[in-house]
Write an enzyme that holds these catalytic residues in place. Sequence first.
Site, PDB file in Angstrom:
ATOM      1  N   HIS A  19       0.736  -1.187   0.013  1.00 32.55           N
ATOM      2  CA  HIS A  19       0.060  -0.022  -0.005  1.00 32.55           C
ATOM      3  C   HIS A  19       0.709   1.156  -0.052  1.00 32.55           C
ATOM      4  O   HIS A  19       0.472   2.243  -0.601  1.00 32.55           O
ATOM      5  CB  HIS A  19      -0.846   0.113   1.290  1.00 32.55           C
ATOM      6  CG  HIS A  19      -1.921  -1.160   1.342  1.00 32.55           C
ATOM      7  ND1 HIS A  19      -2.185  -1.740   2.409  1.00 32.55           N
ATOM      8  CD2 HIS A  19      -2.593  -1.848   0.111  1.00 32.55           C
ATOM      9  CE1 HIS A  19      -3.023  -2.758   2.160  1.00 32.55           C
ATOM     10  NE2 HIS A  19      -3.149  -3.016   0.914  1.00 32.55           N
ATOM     11  N   ASP A 116      -6.137   5.677   0.852  1.00 34.08           N
ATOM     12  CA  ASP A 116      -5.723   4.536   0.036  1.00 34.08           C
ATOM     13  C   ASP A 116      -7.237   3.772   0.332  1.00 34.08           C
ATOM     14  O   ASP A 116      -7.908   3.928   1.296  1.00 34.08           O
ATOM     15  CB  ASP A 116      -4.451   3.791   0.248  1.00 34.08           C
ATOM     16  CG  ASP A 116      -4.496   3.030   1.513  1.00 34.08           C
ATOM     17  OD1 ASP A 116      -5.467   2.943   2.204  1.00 34.08           O
ATOM     18  OD2 ASP A 116      -3.357   2.373   1.675  1.00 34.08           O
ATOM     19  N   GLN A 356      13.400  -4.277  -6.789  1.00 37.06           N
ATOM     20  CA  GLN A 356      12.802  -4.835  -8.058  1.00 37.06           C
ATOM     21  C   GLN A 356      12.507  -4.081  -9.128  1.00 37.06           C
ATOM     22  O   GLN A 356      12.451  -4.667 -10.378  1.00 37.06           O
ATOM     23  CB  GLN A 356      11.238  -5.298  -7.534  1.00 37.06           C
ATOM     24  CG  GLN A 356      10.368  -6.023  -8.716  1.00 37.06           C
ATOM     25  CD  GLN A 356       9.348  -6.778  -8.028  1.00 37.06           C
ATOM     26  OE1 GLN A 356       9.350  -7.671  -7.171  1.00 37.06           O
ATOM     27  NE2 GLN A 356       8.115  -6.004  -8.415  1.00 37.06           N
ATOM     28  N   TRP A 374      -0.651  -6.217  -7.958  1.00 37.23           N
ATOM     29  CA  TRP A 374      -0.783  -5.469  -8.977  1.00 37.23           C
ATOM     30  C   TRP A 374       0.432  -4.514  -9.219  1.00 37.23           C
ATOM     31  O   TRP A 374       0.838  -4.134 -10.470  1.00 37.23           O
ATOM     32  CB  TRP A 374      -2.095  -4.407  -8.827  1.00 37.23           C
ATOM     33  CG  TRP A 374      -2.600  -3.974 -10.134  1.00 37.23           C
ATOM     34  CD1 TRP A 374      -2.538  -2.432 -10.401  1.00 37.23           C
ATOM     35  CD2 TRP A 374      -2.869  -4.393 -11.386  1.00 37.23           C
ATOM     36  NE1 TRP A 374      -3.061  -2.198 -11.599  1.00 37.23           N
ATOM     37  CE2 TRP A 374      -3.505  -3.417 -12.179  1.00 37.23           C
ATOM     38  CE3 TRP A 374      -3.039  -5.787 -11.814  1.00 37.23           C
ATOM     39  CZ2 TRP A 374      -3.544  -3.764 -13.488  1.00 37.23           C
ATOM     40  CZ3 TRP A 374      -3.556  -6.021 -13.003  1.00 37.23           C
ATOM     41  CH2 TRP A 374      -4.017  -4.703 -13.926  1.00 37.23           C
ATOM     42  N   ASN A 375       1.061  -4.096  -8.167  1.00 35.35           N
ATOM     43  CA  ASN A 375       2.578  -3.423  -8.442  1.00 35.35           C
ATOM     44  C   ASN A 375       3.259  -3.936  -9.157  1.00 35.35           C
ATOM     45  O   ASN A 375       3.960  -3.414 -10.169  1.00 35.35           O
ATOM     46  CB  ASN A 375       2.808  -3.053  -6.926  1.00 35.35           C
ATOM     47  CG  ASN A 375       1.950  -2.128  -5.898  1.00 35.35           C
ATOM     48  OD1 ASN A 375       1.223  -1.717  -6.332  1.00 35.35           O
ATOM     49  ND2 ASN A 375       2.343  -2.143  -4.807  1.00 35.35           N
ATOM     50  N   SER A 376       3.298  -5.342  -8.914  1.00 36.23           N
ATOM     51  CA  SER A 376       4.527  -6.059  -9.571  1.00 36.23           C
ATOM     52  C   SER A 376       4.010  -6.374 -11.218  1.00 36.23           C
ATOM     53  O   SER A 376       4.949  -6.327 -11.912  1.00 36.23           O
ATOM     54  CB  SER A 376       4.580  -7.442  -9.067  1.00 36.23           C
ATOM     55  OG  SER A 376       5.370  -7.278  -7.613  1.00 36.23           O
ATOM     56  N   GLU A 379       4.816  -3.233 -13.074  1.00 38.54           N
ATOM     57  CA  GLU A 379       6.051  -3.020 -13.151  1.00 38.54           C
ATOM     58  C   GLU A 379       6.595  -4.061 -14.489  1.00 38.54           C
ATOM     59  O   GLU A 379       7.656  -3.524 -15.215  1.00 38.54           O
ATOM     60  CB  GLU A 379       6.955  -3.206 -11.943  1.00 38.54           C
ATOM     61  CG  GLU A 379       6.851  -2.037 -10.830  1.00 38.54           C
ATOM     62  CD  GLU A 379       7.732  -2.231  -9.611  1.00 38.54           C
ATOM     63  OE1 GLU A 379       8.496  -3.403  -9.659  1.00 38.54           O
ATOM     64  OE2 GLU A 379       7.569  -1.521  -8.655  1.00 38.54           O
ATOM     65  N   GLN A 396      -5.033 -11.322  -5.894  1.00 39.61           N
ATOM     66  CA  GLN A 396      -4.114 -11.892  -7.015  1.00 39.61           C
ATOM     67  C   GLN A 396      -4.567 -13.037  -7.854  1.00 39.61           C
ATOM     68  O   GLN A 396      -4.058 -13.011  -8.878  1.00 39.61           O
ATOM     69  CB  GLN A 396      -2.639 -12.100  -6.139  1.00 39.61           C
ATOM     70  CG  GLN A 396      -2.095 -11.211  -5.455  1.00 39.61           C
ATOM     71  CD  GLN A 396      -1.236 -11.629  -4.296  1.00 39.61           C
ATOM     72  OE1 GLN A 396      -0.613 -12.969  -4.296  1.00 39.61           O
ATOM     73  NE2 GLN A 396      -0.568 -10.583  -3.533  1.00 39.61           N
TER      74      GLN A 396
END
Length: 488
Positions: A19, A116, A356, A374-376, A379, A396
């Site tokens: 977050h 958030d 990362q 979702w961040n990954s 990216e 996920q």
Amino acid sequence: MSSSQRLHVGILSSPGLGHIIPVIVLGNHLATHHNVSVTVFVITSGSSLAEKELLKSANKSKLIDIVEIPAVDISNLIDANTKMVTQLCVLVRESLPLVKSVIFAKKHILDALIVDLFCTEALPIAKEFGLPNYVYIPTNAWFTALTVYCQILDKEIEGQYVDQDEPLKIPGCKPVRPEDVVDPMLDRNDQQYSEYMRVLGLGFCLSDGILMNTWEDAEPGSLKALRENETLKAIVKSTIYPIGPLCRRDEQIIDGSDDRNFVLKWLDEQTSESVLYVSFGSGGTLSSKQLTEIAFGMELSQQKFIWIVRPPSEVGADKSFFTTGKEGDDAPKYLPEGFLTRTQDYGLVVEMWADQGRILSHPSVGGFLTHCGWNSNIESITNGVPMIAWPLYAEQRQNATILTEELGVAVRPKVLPTKKVVEREEIEKLVRTVMHYKEGKELRENVKKLKMSAEKALSVGGSSHNSMCEVLKDIEKRIHILLQEKHV
């Protein structure tokens, strides 16, 4: 407000790297691309070393101002069986008096507050202080649509969602397989289900707008449904603003010490798109048996790899959510005997944490075995890297379905990894598929097209850039109305 004045926006983040990182990225984006002054308020967990390093590094950047809200003790309100979402909601709720006092101290400089998705109970504070307020959902529109429609499903469906024979239908959207529902929907009798319904429901009816980390070309169907379907519109009272995909760029979020720089030096020595990056995110953990199968699968594939590894857990895939960065046992103790020696010529094992963003942007990386946070995901997409989808918790499983069935940028195991152990032979095949076979070439072509779509959306005049400009115009309009009301 006059055109010479610079907007000052506050953003409130719940604990956990999953977050805090997207909130800091949003803040940096507003400061860098829209000339907005940003203060990020972070409710800290007090138990994550990586969280502390992240906030220290973000403060050093000078792009945004970071205000840490000290962790509160909730030990008397939870026990060993309390699920992660419940812990998160309770921690935020118990922090609200501190949040209010911190925002009160800054309210004279704030023009708006963005919270958030787990901080929606702070929206009344923003309203009390006369601040335009928005919710930031750092994931996709399909997840948002399911969360919105859950208010209806809760009344229409009896029993557990996961026991349904048919997919859960959402108006205007791809149906959701019962096994793919978000964690709080897995057990309607658990407290985290009622917390999820309550906290996220507040955001849909109380906020002035909802920002989402997605973009028009990636999810046209779900975005259209949220904006135009009468059933969904009756629940979502706020304007939808897709502003993504926002992710870490050149800035190094965690300070790169010497023991981490060796990863990039190792990558510099490899050939283009030859390395598989393996990481299960900031909070994901695997069982001992699954960890062993992945190790042998990687070894069988003979594929060059970087694996970010942490000690196994038998009590839940999200065990490390609040404790990322705490050192565990040495990797050799929980990896198969001799694995590090046998793979030393083509593999690199890194304990606990690595940068990362920089790894995925390195030209030597050609694939990503990911937990599908979702961040990954974004990216990986924005760096043109195809994926092996290995969902563990939260939303996920939905993300994995988008990546494989909608966007065509990933492959996945035949059975959910949370249902049964994926064996080494299947892992070997998944790795070879992404890195070598014809399917891998198609995935690579798809992800590179999607990368271009993402770049276009974020460029000046693109859909996400325009959407963010609309948010800022809305803030200015609401400030003007509030000023007029004060003078009446």
